[in-house]
Design a protein around this motif. Structure first.
Motif, PDB file in Angstrom:
ATOM      1  N   LYS A 161      -0.268  -3.471  -0.208  1.00  0.00           N
ATOM      2  CA  LYS A 161      -0.894  -2.939   1.008  1.00  0.00           C
ATOM      3  C   LYS A 161      -2.406  -2.913   0.865  1.00  0.00           C
ATOM      4  CE  LYS A 161       2.860   0.128   2.476  1.00  0.00           C
ATOM      5  NZ  LYS A 161       3.269   1.537   2.579  1.00  0.00           N
ATOM      6  N   LEU A 162      -2.855  -2.535  -0.321  1.00  0.00           N
ATOM      7  CA  LEU A 162      -4.296  -2.482  -0.551  1.00  0.00           C
ATOM      8  C   LEU A 162      -4.910  -3.873  -0.438  1.00  0.00           C
ATOM      9  CD1 LEU A 162      -6.810  -0.883  -1.410  1.00  0.00           C
ATOM     10  CD2 LEU A 162      -6.188  -1.345  -3.782  1.00  0.00           C
ATOM     11  N   VAL A 194      -2.488   2.165   5.070  1.00  0.00           N
ATOM     12  CA  VAL A 194      -3.891   1.923   5.397  1.00  0.00           C
ATOM     13  C   VAL A 194      -4.139   2.291   6.851  1.00  0.00           C
ATOM     14  CG1 VAL A 194      -5.684   0.158   5.551  1.00  0.00           C
ATOM     15  CG2 VAL A 194      -3.974   0.064   3.710  1.00  0.00           C
ATOM     16  N   LEU A 247      -7.048   1.828   9.533  1.00  0.00           N
ATOM     17  CA  LEU A 247      -8.362   1.262   9.839  1.00  0.00           C
ATOM     18  C   LEU A 247      -8.926   1.952  11.073  1.00  0.00           C
ATOM     19  CD1 LEU A 247      -7.677  -2.537   9.211  1.00  0.00           C
ATOM     20  CD2 LEU A 247      -8.643  -0.841   7.653  1.00  0.00           C
ATOM     21  N   PHE A 307      -1.791   4.330  -4.514  1.00  0.00           N
ATOM     22  CA  PHE A 307      -1.964   3.094  -3.779  1.00  0.00           C
ATOM     23  C   PHE A 307      -0.836   2.115  -4.062  1.00  0.00           C
ATOM     24  CE2 PHE A 307      -4.248   1.960  -7.719  1.00  0.00           C
ATOM     25  CZ  PHE A 307      -3.786   0.668  -7.953  1.00  0.00           C
ATOM     26  N   ASP A 308      -0.584   1.312  -3.060  1.00  0.00           N
ATOM     27  CA  ASP A 308       0.387   0.235  -3.161  1.00  0.00           C
ATOM     28  C   ASP A 308      -0.423  -1.057  -3.252  1.00  0.00           C
ATOM     29  OD1 ASP A 308       3.489  -0.559  -2.023  1.00  0.00           O
ATOM     30  OD2 ASP A 308       1.909  -2.041  -1.812  1.00  0.00           O
ATOM     31  N   ALA A 309      -0.243  -1.798  -4.334  1.00  0.00           N
ATOM     32  CA  ALA A 309      -1.108  -2.955  -4.596  1.00  0.00           C
ATOM     33  C   ALA A 309      -1.085  -3.968  -3.454  1.00  0.00           C
ATOM     34  CB  ALA A 309      -0.681  -3.617  -5.903  1.00  0.00           C
ATOM     35  N   GLU A 322      -5.314  -9.525  -9.796  1.00  0.00           N
ATOM     36  CA  GLU A 322      -4.052 -10.282  -9.739  1.00  0.00           C
ATOM     37  C   GLU A 322      -3.858 -10.946  -8.380  1.00  0.00           C
ATOM     38  OE1 GLU A 322      -0.307  -8.656 -10.675  1.00  0.00           O
ATOM     39  OE2 GLU A 322      -0.449  -9.349 -12.744  1.00  0.00           O
ATOM     40  N   GLN A 323      -4.483 -10.352  -7.361  1.00  0.00           N
ATOM     41  CA  GLN A 323      -4.389 -10.922  -6.010  1.00  0.00           C
ATOM     42  C   GLN A 323      -5.520 -11.909  -5.737  1.00  0.00           C
ATOM     43  OE1 GLN A 323      -1.955 -10.305  -3.684  1.00  0.00           O
ATOM     44  NE2 GLN A 323      -0.853  -9.142  -5.239  1.00  0.00           N
ATOM     45  N   ARG A 368      10.377   6.838  -4.182  1.00  0.00           N
ATOM     46  CA  ARG A 368       9.217   7.098  -3.348  1.00  0.00           C
ATOM     47  C   ARG A 368       9.638   7.774  -2.055  1.00  0.00           C
ATOM     48  NH1 ARG A 368       4.761   3.547  -2.335  1.00  0.00           N
ATOM     49  NH2 ARG A 368       3.682   5.464  -2.760  1.00  0.00           N
ATOM     50  N   LEU A 383      -6.530   0.270 -13.308  1.00  0.00           N
ATOM     51  CA  LEU A 383      -5.347  -0.178 -12.587  1.00  0.00           C
ATOM     52  C   LEU A 383      -5.724  -0.852 -11.280  1.00  0.00           C
ATOM     53  CD1 LEU A 383      -3.082   2.925 -13.189  1.00  0.00           C
ATOM     54  CD2 LEU A 383      -2.765   0.655 -14.156  1.00  0.00           C
ATOM     55  N   THR A 432       3.574  -2.871  -9.575  1.00  0.00           N
ATOM     56  CA  THR A 432       4.151  -1.539  -9.455  1.00  0.00           C
ATOM     57  C   THR A 432       3.232  -0.645  -8.639  1.00  0.00           C
ATOM     58  OG1 THR A 432       5.001  -1.830 -11.684  1.00  0.00           O
ATOM     59  CG2 THR A 432       5.090   0.388 -10.781  1.00  0.00           C
ATOM     60  N   THR A 433       3.848   0.197  -7.828  1.00  0.00           N
ATOM     61  CA  THR A 433       3.049   1.178  -7.119  1.00  0.00           C
ATOM     62  C   THR A 433       2.652   2.297  -8.077  1.00  0.00           C
ATOM     63  OG1 THR A 433       4.211   0.704  -5.096  1.00  0.00           O
ATOM     64  CG2 THR A 433       3.034   2.778  -5.199  1.00  0.00           C
ATOM     65  N   VAL A 434       1.376   2.655  -8.061  1.00  0.00           N
ATOM     66  CA  VAL A 434       0.907   3.756  -8.902  1.00  0.00           C
ATOM     67  C   VAL A 434       1.212   5.040  -8.145  1.00  0.00           C
ATOM     68  CG1 VAL A 434      -1.070   4.731 -10.102  1.00  0.00           C
ATOM     69  CG2 VAL A 434      -0.888   2.264  -9.811  1.00  0.00           C
ATOM     70  N   HIS A 444      -7.043  -4.275 -12.013  1.00  0.00           N
ATOM     71  CA  HIS A 444      -5.932  -5.168 -12.366  1.00  0.00           C
ATOM     72  C   HIS A 444      -5.171  -5.590 -11.115  1.00  0.00           C
ATOM     73  CE1 HIS A 444      -2.896  -6.935 -14.931  1.00  0.00           C
ATOM     74  NE2 HIS A 444      -1.957  -6.269 -14.294  1.00  0.00           N
ATOM     75  N   ALA A 445      -4.885  -4.624 -10.249  1.00  0.00           N
ATOM     76  CA  ALA A 445      -4.116  -4.933  -9.038  1.00  0.00           C
ATOM     77  C   ALA A 445      -4.860  -5.920  -8.154  1.00  0.00           C
ATOM     78  CB  ALA A 445      -3.827  -3.640  -8.270  1.00  0.00           C
ATOM     79  N   ALA A 468       0.051  -2.893 -12.952  1.00  0.00           N
ATOM     80  CA  ALA A 468      -0.301  -2.295 -11.656  1.00  0.00           C
ATOM     81  C   ALA A 468      -0.219  -3.295 -10.527  1.00  0.00           C
ATOM     82  CB  ALA A 468      -1.706  -1.703 -11.729  1.00  0.00           C
ATOM     83  N   GLY A 469      -0.237  -4.573 -10.844  1.00  0.00           N
ATOM     84  CA  GLY A 469      -0.162  -5.568  -9.787  1.00  0.00           C
ATOM     85  C   GLY A 469       1.217  -5.644  -9.154  1.00  0.00           C
ATOM     86  N   ALA A 526       2.806   6.831   0.674  1.00  0.00           N
ATOM     87  CA  ALA A 526       1.370   6.846   0.536  1.00  0.00           C
ATOM     88  C   ALA A 526       0.924   5.416   0.290  1.00  0.00           C
ATOM     89  CB  ALA A 526       0.974   7.755  -0.607  1.00  0.00           C
ATOM     90  N   GLY A 527      -0.353   5.207   0.379  1.00  0.00           N
ATOM     91  CA  GLY A 527      -0.867   3.850   0.235  1.00  0.00           C
ATOM     92  C   GLY A 527      -0.969   3.142   1.575  1.00  0.00           C
ATOM     93  N   ALA A 529      -5.117  -4.968   3.117  1.00  0.00           N
ATOM     94  CA  ALA A 529      -6.205  -4.289   3.841  1.00  0.00           C
ATOM     95  C   ALA A 529      -7.550  -4.902   3.486  1.00  0.00           C
ATOM     96  CB  ALA A 529      -6.187  -2.800   3.500  1.00  0.00           C
TER      97      ALA A 529
END
Lengths: 185, 108
Positions: free
Chosen positions: B98-99, A182, A184, B94-96, B11-12, A174, B4, A70-72, B7-8, A67-68, A179-180, B102
């Motif tokens: 981008k998250l 952010v 604020l 979610f994109d790891a 890793e950061q 995609r 997940l 790859t986009t879920v 983990h994401a 997951a680090g 999506a994903g 943020a």
């Protein structure tokens, strides 16, 4: 021209919607039929008998290996199961009342990795973790399936079909509106 | 999904603690400090809106950044989260990267 055999044609009063790979749909319309064709993919059908609402998802893979990196996204069950459950909740369903049907997860090609088996195992484990009982399941094997689900009635029909009915099963690119993102406040 | 997410973020380089629902999160947060809270909306016992309201009502996390990570995309729910005091809104999947960006941005 595609000929739809008479035994799977929809009566004029019913509206049929195809749940494509990477999608989840929820409906309380008593005349709605959700349908999909599966190879190694899984379709989960959920139903809440009190609210008479149901839904179906259709996912290609269980979850990403890393997951680090790859986009879920919409290709994964770990995302689409959550989308389906939340869609049910948004229609007034309660998780404690939900019942599940599980279909697909075939291993169509003997020489390839058993993606279908992994997909079915993931879906079963997810539902068990969420406390949602499986009332009917037809997974595994080597043949493609067609599933018709009436979401407002919780009725599903699953039949074996020829492999050439299966749409191309590859990870979807995609969408442009990723999506994903952010926001604020 | 929680695995997940853990983990994401690990890793950061982030240290991550997770709770099963809003009540468990509140109980854990009573005795611990964090830099950022990430919450879903649909959770048993206490949903994300309730968690945000309770954290904003007082105590050690009143000014803590709170990011909502959810499959919900309706403007009404986003406005409700904002009104409750959320710092940001992220729609799954979610994109790891981008998250993580943020989290870094609101945590500093």
């Amino acid at each position: 021209m595609i000929h739809v055999p008479s035994h799977i044609q929809t009566p004029a009063t019913m509206s049929r919607a195809t749940v494509m790979q990477g999608q989840a749909q929820v409906s309380a319309d008593p005349n709605r039929v959700l349908t999909t064709i599966l190879g190694s993919c899984i379709a989960t059908c959920l139903y809440d008998p009190r609210m008479r609402v149901g839904g179906m998802n259709h996912f290609l893979l269980a979850e990403p290996q890393n997951a680090g990196k790859t986009t879920v996204d919409e290709n994964y069950g770990v995302y689409l199961m959550e989308v389906l459950v939340n869609g049910m909740l948004a229609h007034g369903a309660r998780k404690s009342r939900m019942r599940a049907h599980l279909y697909g997860g075939a291993n169509l090609h003997s020489g390839m990795s058993r993606i279908g088996t992994a997909n079915a195992g993931f879906a079963r484990q997810f539902l068990q973790n969420e406390g949602i009982p499986i009332v009917h399941m037809d997974v595994g094997g080597v043949q493609a399936r067609r599933v018709d689900f009436r979401p407002a009635h919780g009725q599903a029909r699953c039949r074996a079909v020829e492999d050439n009915f299966i749409p191309n099963q590859k990870p979807m690119p995609r969408p442009q509106k990723a999506a994903g993102d952010v926001e604020l406040f | 999904m929680r695995a997940l997410l853990r983990h994401a973020l690990t890793e950061q380089g982030f240290a991550v603690e997770q709770a099963d629902d809003g009540v468990s999160a509140l109980e854990w947060l009573e005795g611990n400090d964090v830099d950022v809270v990430i919450t879903d909306i649909n959770m048993p016992r206490l949903d994300g809106f309730g968690l945000i309201e309770r954290l904003r009502a007082g105590g050690r996390h009143r000014d803590r950044p709170i990011l909502v990570l959810t499959t919900e995309s309706s403007d009404e729910k986003k406005a409700r989260a904002r009104s409750a005091g959320a710092t940001g809104w992220i729609v799954k999947p979610f994109d790891a990267e981008k998250l993580s960006a943020a989290v870094r941005r609101v945590a500093h």
